[in-house]
Design an enzyme around this catalytic site. Structure first.
Site, mmCIF file in Angstrom:
data_model
loop_
_atom_site.group_PDB
_atom_site.id
_atom_site.type_symbol
_atom_site.label_atom_id
_atom_site.label_comp_id
_atom_site.label_asym_id
_atom_site.label_seq_id
_atom_site.Cartn_x
_atom_site.Cartn_y
_atom_site.Cartn_z
ATOM 1 N N HIS A 74 -6.047 30.916 -29.349
ATOM 2 C CA HIS A 74 -5.163 31.938 -29.927
ATOM 3 C C HIS A 74 -5.895 32.810 -30.945
ATOM 4 C CE1 HIS A 74 -1.301 30.247 -28.322
ATOM 5 N NE2 HIS A 74 -1.992 29.122 -28.350
ATOM 6 N N ASN A 147 5.369 29.681 -27.477
ATOM 7 C CA ASN A 147 4.633 30.462 -26.473
ATOM 8 C C ASN A 147 5.606 31.339 -25.696
ATOM 9 O OD1 ASN A 147 2.033 29.562 -26.967
ATOM 10 N ND2 ASN A 147 1.997 28.092 -25.280
ATOM 11 N N HIS A 338 2.000 25.645 -38.284
ATOM 12 C CA HIS A 338 1.901 24.211 -38.012
ATOM 13 C C HIS A 338 3.267 23.687 -37.569
ATOM 14 C CE1 HIS A 338 1.126 20.068 -38.158
ATOM 15 N NE2 HIS A 338 1.259 19.836 -39.446
ATOM 16 N N TYR A 361 -2.954 20.958 -36.292
ATOM 17 C CA TYR A 361 -2.827 22.271 -36.943
ATOM 18 C C TYR A 361 -3.341 22.282 -38.382
ATOM 19 C CZ TYR A 361 -0.580 24.068 -32.791
ATOM 20 O OH TYR A 361 -0.341 24.464 -31.496
HETATM 21 FE FE1 HDE Z 1 -1.465 25.163 -30.184
HETATM 22 N N1 HDE Z 1 -3.033 25.249 -31.461
HETATM 23 N N2 HDE Z 1 -2.054 23.334 -29.567
HETATM 24 N N3 HDE Z 1 0.008 25.103 -28.767
HETATM 25 N N4 HDE Z 1 -0.884 26.972 -30.713
HETATM 26 C C1 HDE Z 1 -3.344 26.280 -32.239
HETATM 27 O O1 HDE Z 1 -3.945 26.126 -34.516
HETATM 28 C C2 HDE Z 1 -2.947 22.557 -30.211
HETATM 29 C C3 HDE Z 1 0.283 24.093 -27.901
HETATM 30 C C4 HDE Z 1 0.223 27.649 -30.303
HETATM 31 O O2 HDE Z 1 -0.750 32.485 -34.307
HETATM 32 C C5 HDE Z 1 -4.452 25.960 -33.215
HETATM 33 O O3 HDE Z 1 -4.139 27.525 -36.262
HETATM 34 C C6 HDE Z 1 -3.016 21.242 -29.592
HETATM 35 C C7 HDE Z 1 1.554 24.287 -27.273
HETATM 36 C C8 HDE Z 1 0.269 28.952 -30.900
HETATM 37 O O4 HDE Z 1 -1.905 31.182 -35.638
HETATM 38 C C9 HDE Z 1 -4.732 24.477 -32.943
HETATM 39 C C10 HDE Z 1 -2.132 21.301 -28.546
HETATM 40 C C11 HDE Z 1 2.035 25.463 -27.788
HETATM 41 C C12 HDE Z 1 -0.870 29.030 -31.689
HETATM 42 C C13 HDE Z 1 -3.781 24.174 -31.811
HETATM 43 C C14 HDE Z 1 -1.529 22.603 -28.543
HETATM 44 C C15 HDE Z 1 1.059 25.954 -28.710
HETATM 45 C C16 HDE Z 1 -1.566 27.784 -31.561
HETATM 46 C C17 HDE Z 1 -5.618 26.908 -33.162
HETATM 47 C C18 HDE Z 1 -1.815 20.223 -27.539
HETATM 48 C C19 HDE Z 1 3.350 26.170 -27.447
HETATM 49 C C20 HDE Z 1 -1.324 30.217 -32.526
HETATM 50 C C21 HDE Z 1 -5.549 27.751 -34.397
HETATM 51 C C22 HDE Z 1 -1.561 18.957 -28.101
HETATM 52 C C23 HDE Z 1 4.523 25.457 -27.849
HETATM 53 C C24 HDE Z 1 -0.743 30.165 -33.895
HETATM 54 C C25 HDE Z 1 -4.484 27.164 -35.180
HETATM 55 C C26 HDE Z 1 -1.171 31.380 -34.683
HETATM 56 C C27 HDE Z 1 -2.738 27.469 -32.234
HETATM 57 C C28 HDE Z 1 -3.716 22.955 -31.272
HETATM 58 C C29 HDE Z 1 -0.587 22.998 -27.554
HETATM 59 C C30 HDE Z 1 1.256 27.189 -29.417
HETATM 60 C C31 HDE Z 1 -6.169 24.120 -32.647
HETATM 61 C C32 HDE Z 1 -3.910 20.123 -30.028
HETATM 62 C C33 HDE Z 1 2.235 23.361 -26.276
HETATM 63 C C34 HDE Z 1 1.331 30.018 -30.704
HETATM 64 O O5 HDE Z 1 -4.416 23.678 -34.043
#
Ligand code: HDE
Length: 710
Positions: A74, A147, A338, A361
């Site tokens: 992202h 999402n 988060h 997060y």
């Molecule tokens: Fe994320 N995801 N994600 N994700 N995600 C991040 O956090 C993660 C998942 C989503 O505009 C990271 O600050 C894991 C689902 C959005 O700043 C990180 C898993 C959904 C954004 C991270 C998921 C999301 C992130 C990277 C599986 C939809 C952007 C930078 C267990 C419900 C937020 C950050 C923004 C961002 C981890 C799966 C949505 C690495 C480990 C499912 C919208 O922490």
């Protein structure tokens, strides 16, 4: 754009941290006024620079450290401030205050993003979009990190690094950027049956939105609402855009990536600057805790959605974005979301993907923002003040007074006190949990194809065709034949016809395989079920298609007027006024940026034919006037003018030919059209402004795509 939301505590708080250089003198970071910002301190005019030059050193050192690591996923994003207004109380289900008092307005910051690409990649990549919302509630920050697709690729957090490594550019040559069309992604996916439902979404037009303002948002996981009595309901979160859900064509997306890689970012920014504030209905699907097992899938499985036919979405409020950030880095880049930022009344479910996110997060912010004090960055601060005994760390801003940084204490009078539940103290929902310690997946997660099939079957014909073509495009980029074959084998479990169509373009043959559509309830005895055929309850869900989301409005649609010298000034200004009065945005395009002489005077175009492309517009008007048409057909303009028209036609857009422009019409691809086309309006044939407006409101004539592309 100034703050139009009254009493927005968050914006007031941010304002207190902002600075302006108006009428100020240049200073160093220590506040020393600078007399010369052009030359470094040297030994003689032509001599070496002196180490003593603290002003040069400070400036360059700061510059050297201006970048922070981009988000691991992202990375590319666009943000905006806004407000969430509650229209229907959910107090029967949750004690969260911002969801209880009708009429209550909660400030929000929203960040949209693509997932796979780097910060500088194109907006129009085929990808999932992030839709993360920070609600600055009076009970603390609540983050809904959502999402634009309601399901996910994987069921368990432990697979997330694998998924992301597979989709990111390949590690040896860092190719391709912001694209899933490559070997490693499809290698992984073809070995992951649980991804098939998400793949249907990713290959659908949802992955190439027309605008961030025209996307749905989904919390994906089942969360829990807890009411005052402690009763729990499962809840799924939905955002539905008031402008409808719309996409571009893949061919168009690829052209936009060249013509304007910031297309979505610019579109959001301009809409807010123009006062066309993006709005979404916020809705919930509610399931009493005791009904957890009533579905033919597991509520805890993030690769499944709850069809709206089974549990309707109840609309409870409106999300409006009404202010652009003042500073991209300070706000959009530094905002830290988060899913674990909760308020009383909202809790997690045991979805194993969500559980893993709860760790990730905060952890990622530590390396991205560099300090456990990231909550003190203005965009991340809660609007209620923070009181605890956490201290120190990099870049600490708060000056905590007194000696006491521990609890219990008597020196500080015991403060800060724990809050009782009645005072808003957070307590996790009490739930009986018992089980063996196992590294296993629940058998109730095993059906990977029923909902992939449901999604595919629910699409309109043009949407299905786009999905097939997307798969063909992506898999054609895969260089290893075994991966293509494996993927076709997976598609065959979803839909034989789909698999056949894709296979035909890939040189793969498909044997008709038996379709294992066994849906297994969470409480089922698996061994008893092994031979039993089960059919999913919902076979078609209209809500999964974008077809019926068209709203009868041209609000914020961008319409290009192609004009040249001799154009009919009155016709142009009349149509422009009509379109703008209905909220559309008109931009003039001419052979050059020089003022265009009309029969009434002159008008200045915003673009030249060579500096913009039809893909940046929703519809075209070919300005009336024979002279204008003749100039557009002159050898130096003809190619570009016809390319505009032909491309808009190919992408199923509305095109309106003003009177006297038949020469353009006759020389375009449209002249060869076979049938009536409600989105080609020709003045000479009696076409009217009203017909054009109606055609723009319909978005696209996807049903005529085959014919338009012949
Ligand atoms: Fe994320 N995801 N994600 N994700 N995600 C991040 O956090 C993660 C998942 C989503 O505009 C990271 O600050 C894991 C689902 C959005 O700043 C990180 C898993 C959904 C954004 C991270 C998921 C999301 C992130 C990277 C599986 C939809 C952007 C930078 C267990 C419900 C937020 C950050 C923004 C961002 C981890 C799966 C949505 C690495 C480990 C499912 C919208 O922490």
């Amino acid at each position: 754009m100034k703050n139009e939301t009254q009493n927005n505590k968050k914006l007031d708080q941010l304002e207190a941290h902002s600075t302006s250089n108006e009428n100020e003198k240049l200073t160093t970071n220590q506040g020393l006024k600078i007399n010369n910002n052009q030359d470094s301190l040297k030994s003689g005019d032509r001599g070496p620079t002196l180490l003593e030059d603290f002003i040069l050193r400070e400036k360059i050192t700061h510059f050297d450290h201006e970048r922070i690591p981009e988000r691991i996923v992202h990375a590319r994003g666009s943000g905006a401030h806004g407000v969430f207004k509650l229209n229907k109380s959910l107090s029967a289900y949750t004690k969260a205050k911002f969801l209880s008092e009708v009429g209550k307005e909660t400030p929000v910051f929203v960040r949209f993003s693509t997932v796979a690409g780097s910060k500088g990649s194109t907006d129009l990549a085929r990808d999932v979009r992030g839709f993360a919302i920070k609600f600055y509630t009076e009970e603390g920050n609540y983050d809904l990190v959502a999402n634009n697709m309601p399901v996910f690729f994987i069921q368990d957090a432990i697979k997330f690094p694998d998924l992301v490594h597979a989709v990111k550019p390949e590690p040896d040559n860092e190719i391709p950027q912001a694209a899933s069309a490559h070997d490693t992604f499809w290698d992984f996916i073809s070995l992951m049956p649980e991804s098939m439902h998400m793949i249907m979404w990713l290959m659908s037009d949802r992955a190439i939105p027309r605008s961030l303002r025209m996307m749905e948002g989904f919390g994906v996981h089942s969360f829990k609402f807890i009411n005052k009595e402690g009763k729990a309901h499962f809840v799924k979160f939905h955002f539905k855009p008031k402008l409808g859900v719309h996409s571009v064509a893949w061919d168009e997306a690829q052209r936009i990536s060249g013509a304007d890689p910031d297309f979505h970012k610019r579109d959001l920014w301009e809409a807010i600057e123009d006062g066309a504030y993006p709005e979404w209905d916020f809705g919930v699907q509610l399931i009493p805790e005791e009904n957890e097992h009533q579905f033919d899938f597991d509520l805890l499985d993030p690769t499944k959605l709850i069809p709206e036919e089974e549990v309707p979405v109840e609309i409870i409020g409106t999300l409006t974005l009404n202010k652009n950030p003042e500073n991209f880095f300070a706000e959009t880049e530094q905002v830290a979301f988060h899913p674990g930022h909760l308020v009383p009344g909202i809790d997690f479910s045991n979805d194993p993907l969500l559980q893993g996110r709860l760790f990730s997060y905060t952890d990622t912010q530590l390396s991205r923002l560099g300090s456990p004090n990231f909550h003190e960055i203005p965009i991340n601060r809660s609007i209620n003040t923070v009181h605890n005994n956490q201290r120190d760390g990099h870049m600490r801003q708060q000056i905590a007074k007194g000696k006491v940084s521990y609890e219990p204490n008597s020196i500080g009078g015991g403060c800060p006190f724990q809050a009782m539940m009645s005072e808003g103290g957070f307590t996790s929902h009490q739930e009986r949990v018992s089980g063996e310690k196992v590294r296993r997946r629940s058998q109730s997660f095993v059906d990977h194809y029923s909902q992939a099939k449901l999604f595919y079957n629910s699409q309109s014909l043009p949407e299905q065709t786009h999905l097939q073509k997307a798969l063909v495009f992506e898999l054609s980029k895969v260089t290893i034949p075994e991966i293509r074959e494996r993927m076709v084998g997976q598609l065959n479990f979803i839909d034989h016809d789909l698999a056949k169509k894709v296979a035909g373009k890939l040189g793969v043959t498909v044997e008709k395989l038996e379709q294992p559509n066994h849906s297994i309830p969470a409480d089922a005895n698996i061994s008893e079920l092994q031979s039993e055929e089960r059919e999913p309850k919902t076979k078609i869900s209209r809500a999964l298609s974008m077809k019926d989301t068209v709203k009868d409005t041209i609000k914020s649609r961008k319409i290009g007027f192609i004009i040249a010298n001799g154009a009919d000034g009155a016709a142009i200004s009349n149509l422009k006024t009509k379109l703008e009065s209905k909220g559309a945005k008109v931009e003039l395009i001419a052979p050059s940026l020089a003022p265009v002489k009309t029969n009434e005077g002159s008008i200045t175009p915003k673009h030249s034919l060579s500096s913009i492309a039809s893909v940046c517009f929703d519809a075209l008007y070919i300005g009336a006037g024979e002279k204008s048409a003749a100039e557009l057909m002159a050898p130096e303009n003809r190619h570009l003018a016809l390319r505009f028209i032909n491309e808009a036609y190919k992408h199923c857009k509305a095109i309106y030919f003003g009177s006297g422009t038949e020469t353009l019409y006759n020389n375009s691809n449209i002249a060869a059209k076979q049938h009536e086309d409600p989105a080609v309006i020709v003045s000479k044939e009696g076409g009217s402004d009203e017909q054009f407006i109606k055609a723009v409101a319909r978005h696209r004539v996807w049903d005529l795509e085959m014919e338009r592309n012949m």
